[in-house]
Design an enzyme around this catalytic site. Sequence first.
Site, PDB file in Angstrom:
ATOM      1  N   MET A  60       0.808  -1.234   0.000  1.00  0.00           N
ATOM      2  CA  MET A  60       0.000   0.000   0.000  1.00  0.00           C
ATOM      3  C   MET A  60       0.837   1.279   0.000  1.00  0.00           C
ATOM      4  O   MET A  60       0.318   2.359  -0.283  1.00  0.00           O
ATOM      5  CB  MET A  60      -0.928   0.001   1.220  1.00  0.00           C
ATOM      6  N   HIS A  82      -1.041   3.954  -2.941  1.00  0.00           N
ATOM      7  CA  HIS A  82      -2.361   4.056  -2.295  1.00  0.00           C
ATOM      8  C   HIS A  82      -2.319   4.890  -1.016  1.00  0.00           C
ATOM      9  O   HIS A  82      -3.125   5.802  -0.827  1.00  0.00           O
ATOM     10  CB  HIS A  82      -2.896   2.651  -1.987  1.00  0.00           C
ATOM     11  N   ASP A  83      -1.374   4.554  -0.138  1.00  0.00           N
ATOM     12  CA  ASP A  83      -1.278   5.269   1.146  1.00  0.00           C
ATOM     13  C   ASP A  83      -0.209   6.355   1.105  1.00  0.00           C
ATOM     14  O   ASP A  83       0.096   6.955   2.143  1.00  0.00           O
ATOM     15  CB  ASP A  83      -0.932   4.276   2.274  1.00  0.00           C
ATOM     16  N   THR A  84       0.390   6.560  -0.059  1.00  0.00           N
ATOM     17  CA  THR A  84       1.472   7.538  -0.182  1.00  0.00           C
ATOM     18  C   THR A  84       1.094   8.540  -1.270  1.00  0.00           C
ATOM     19  O   THR A  84       0.064   9.184  -1.153  1.00  0.00           O
ATOM     20  CB  THR A  84       2.799   6.817  -0.494  1.00  0.00           C
TER      21      THR A  84
END
Length: 300
Positions: free
Chosen positions: A198, A203-205
């Site tokens: 992720m 996605h999370d970055t």
Amino acid sequence: MVLFKSVVAVCLATAALTVAAPASDAHSHHHKKHVVPGKYFDHFMVILLENENYKDAVADPYLGNLAKAHKGNLLTDYYALTHPSQPNYIGIIGGSLFGFDDDDPKTINEKSIVDILEPKGLTWREYAEDYTPGPGGACNTNTSLGDGIYMRKHNPFISYSTVANNITRCQNVVPATQLYKDIADGNLPQFSFYTPNMNDDGHDTNLTTASKWVQSFIEPLMKEPKFLQNTAVMITWDEARVYTIPNQVWSVIIGDAVKPLAKNSDNTRYDHYSILATIEDNWDLDNLGQNDVNATVFHW
Ligand SMILES: *[C@@H]1O[C@H](CO)[C@@H](O)[C@H](O)[C@H]1NC(C)=O
Ligand SMILES: *[C@@H]1O[C@H](CO)[C@@H](O)[C@H](O)[C@H]1NC(C)=O
Ligand SMILES: *[C@@H]1O[C@H](CO)[C@@H](O)[C@H](O)[C@H]1NC(C)=O
Ligand SMILES: *[C@@H]1O[C@H](CO)[C@@H](O)[C@H](O)[C@H]1NC(C)=O
């Protein structure tokens, strides 16, 4: 010609192993899988990143130049299937969304790419970063692992019951680190699906972090003769970030099996179903009777 090339490549890989690892050569030689030659390529790897608009990805300095730098093609008119993430992954290997429109765990009693690859003797693997298999290599159907860095929704094989209920098939759903062992052993699967975690997939970055991850992952592989075995690598995004614009995503196809077009651009309209259609055409496989049937095969 393609057949000849593959045989030579396998022999070279074997010879290299003999030099590098004489002690284990006899074993790795016997375990080496037969390579089924394809019309366009002998190995295809698809890598999915997360949530980015075409125009933003193409503006990234590294990604914007990637097709040209590796004599491949940027797909300038390529579309994801839907929102949110999971149905895109499901559709890529199954040819249909099967009516799904969310990221919740699914059990799909339908055929997938696995069911058409295996009858032709073609090897496949899902490489998932931060995935941990269950006991004996059973499928780990947990929705999230490693504090949410691995997500089941990005590992579509787990959703198909013909994989999840069959431990032999589950053994092909492996932690991503296995890729380097498979390459060293001369056992790069003929079809592989690579799921970054992720952070690496953006996605999370953010886009810059995903771009830097692609660079760190892909540049060494593009110098690795045991990976470049008539190989095509497709890097794409599951879906655009913004839901209210056309679902166009940045995609490139690079590798020693790729023939560059003018300006390293392929301007044909494609979508994620073109991946299945191309793999079926390459190895003369059955089709799944879904959207793979009429999807446009990539230019080769
Ligand atoms: C999967 O989830 C269960 C229930 O939360 C947990 O007990 C198990 O350790 C998890 N398995 C792995 C391999 O993380
Ligand atoms: C499980 O998968 C293996 C390998 O693909 C296959 O040969 C076997 O028939 C499958 N078993 C069942 C019960 O589907
Ligand atoms: C992306 O994330 C990295 C790491 O957190 C950060 O250094 C960088 O400034 C971010 N870039 C953008 C464009 O937000
Ligand atoms: C493919 O296209 C043909 C011709 O338009 C159509 O008859 C057929 O139903 C389509 N098949 C699928 C699976 O979409």
